[in-house]
Design an enzyme around this catalytic site. Sequence first.
Site, PDB file in Angstrom:
ATOM      1  N   SER A  77       8.874 -27.865  16.590  1.00  0.00           N
ATOM      2  CA  SER A  77       7.396 -28.399  17.524  1.00  0.00           C
ATOM      3  C   SER A  77       7.688 -30.040  17.479  1.00  0.00           C
ATOM      4  O   SER A  77       6.660 -30.103  17.941  1.00  0.00           O
ATOM      5  CB  SER A  77       6.932 -27.840  15.926  1.00  0.00           C
ATOM      6  OG  SER A  77       6.803 -26.350  15.813  1.00  0.00           O
ATOM      7  N   LYS A  80       5.584 -30.404  20.774  1.00  0.00           N
ATOM      8  CA  LYS A  80       4.298 -30.114  20.456  1.00  0.00           C
ATOM      9  C   LYS A  80       4.450 -31.731  21.146  1.00  0.00           C
ATOM     10  O   LYS A  80       3.321 -32.196  21.648  1.00  0.00           O
ATOM     11  CB  LYS A  80       3.583 -30.005  18.655  1.00  0.00           C
ATOM     12  CG  LYS A  80       3.588 -28.690  18.843  1.00  0.00           C
ATOM     13  CD  LYS A  80       2.633 -28.230  17.689  1.00  0.00           C
ATOM     14  CE  LYS A  80       3.044 -26.662  17.636  1.00  0.00           C
ATOM     15  NZ  LYS A  80       4.430 -26.203  16.435  1.00  0.00           N
ATOM     16  N   SER A 136       0.876 -28.644  12.766  1.00  0.00           N
ATOM     17  CA  SER A 136       1.622 -28.156  13.951  1.00  0.00           C
ATOM     18  C   SER A 136       1.481 -27.151  13.924  1.00  0.00           C
ATOM     19  O   SER A 136       1.476 -25.721  14.245  1.00  0.00           O
ATOM     20  CB  SER A 136       3.305 -27.916  12.873  1.00  0.00           C
ATOM     21  OG  SER A 136       3.681 -27.750  13.693  1.00  0.00           O
ATOM     22  N   LYS A 246       6.134 -36.292  14.219  1.00  0.00           N
ATOM     23  CA  LYS A 246       5.829 -35.313  14.339  1.00  0.00           C
ATOM     24  C   LYS A 246       7.154 -34.143  13.570  1.00  0.00           C
ATOM     25  O   LYS A 246       8.470 -34.977  13.529  1.00  0.00           O
ATOM     26  CB  LYS A 246       6.074 -34.619  15.779  1.00  0.00           C
ATOM     27  CG  LYS A 246       5.887 -32.607  15.974  1.00  0.00           C
ATOM     28  CD  LYS A 246       4.216 -32.496  15.282  1.00  0.00           C
ATOM     29  CE  LYS A 246       4.358 -31.423  15.136  1.00  0.00           C
ATOM     30  NZ  LYS A 246       4.918 -30.133  13.568  1.00  0.00           N
TER      31      LYS A 246
END
Length: 305
Positions: A77, A80, A136, A246
């Site tokens: 992720s 992202k 997320s 993140k």
Amino acid sequence: MQTFARLLQSLVAGVLLVAVGQGVAATPAQSEVSWPQLPWTSTEPDGVRASAAALAEGIAGTVLWSRQPNTVVPIASITKVMTALVVVNAGDLERTITVPHESIAYCVRHDGSTAGLAPGEVLTARQLLYAMMLPSGCDATYALAEAFGPGQHGFITKMNDTARQMGLAGTHFTDPSGLPVPNDDSNSSTPADLVALGLRAMSQPVFRDIVGTHSYHLPAGPGNREHHWHTTNLLLGDYPGAVGIKTGYTDAAGTCLLFQTVRAGIPLIGVVLHSSTHGAVAAREDAERMLDWVYGPIFSALPIG
């Protein structure tokens, strides 16, 4: 070690000027300031478990320490971050987007994390960015990609075009969320590329505000339910000076974290990839070890808090 010490010496020069105050102010311009010796005792941080990692100063991105910096690995992720950057660069963050029914099916099909969105809810692109970056939410990611692509394929093309324009030669995307689509090794990058991506994204005030937010409350409105979203980044609110960025996890990628901190005006940015096979704590601890390796000696040497 000498190269590292010189680099860190220049990094903290501004902080030292503040710390010694009037003594430096009274020094003639032509005189040479004598900086204190900074007590680094090792050439690398101890105990970092990540199979690939990098730590850099957070201004130009000069790498201070790395492990397999140019090795291409899945990034889960952390993908992202690029998704958000493409959306922020497109602008029009107040446009309204209806959450497609397929965004929910997409999460279910790939066992993706969600922001708890419901089909038909209407949110702004800015609100969906919070839903994507804090919990997320792959459902929010799908909705954003569908709207800004337009369509998933069009959006993924924009992600890869942006990576190419940034010179991220080791980076490739096949899914806007970082899910293992079509296979476990999809959505891949290198530690060096991710540091560069993180710096670019954090240069955008909107992005920086979002990823620096610990929790976000969206009240119920005419087109949406009430939502409470909390960050998955365990550094925020725990490690002094943490400002983002993140987390990520898939079976292939393991636990990952792209992070940035600013302490006493000293910015650092780094990434750890595959710190463990499960559990976000391992990635946070790896990041802390790397950050303490730099900040610890600096704060022990300076007369500041």
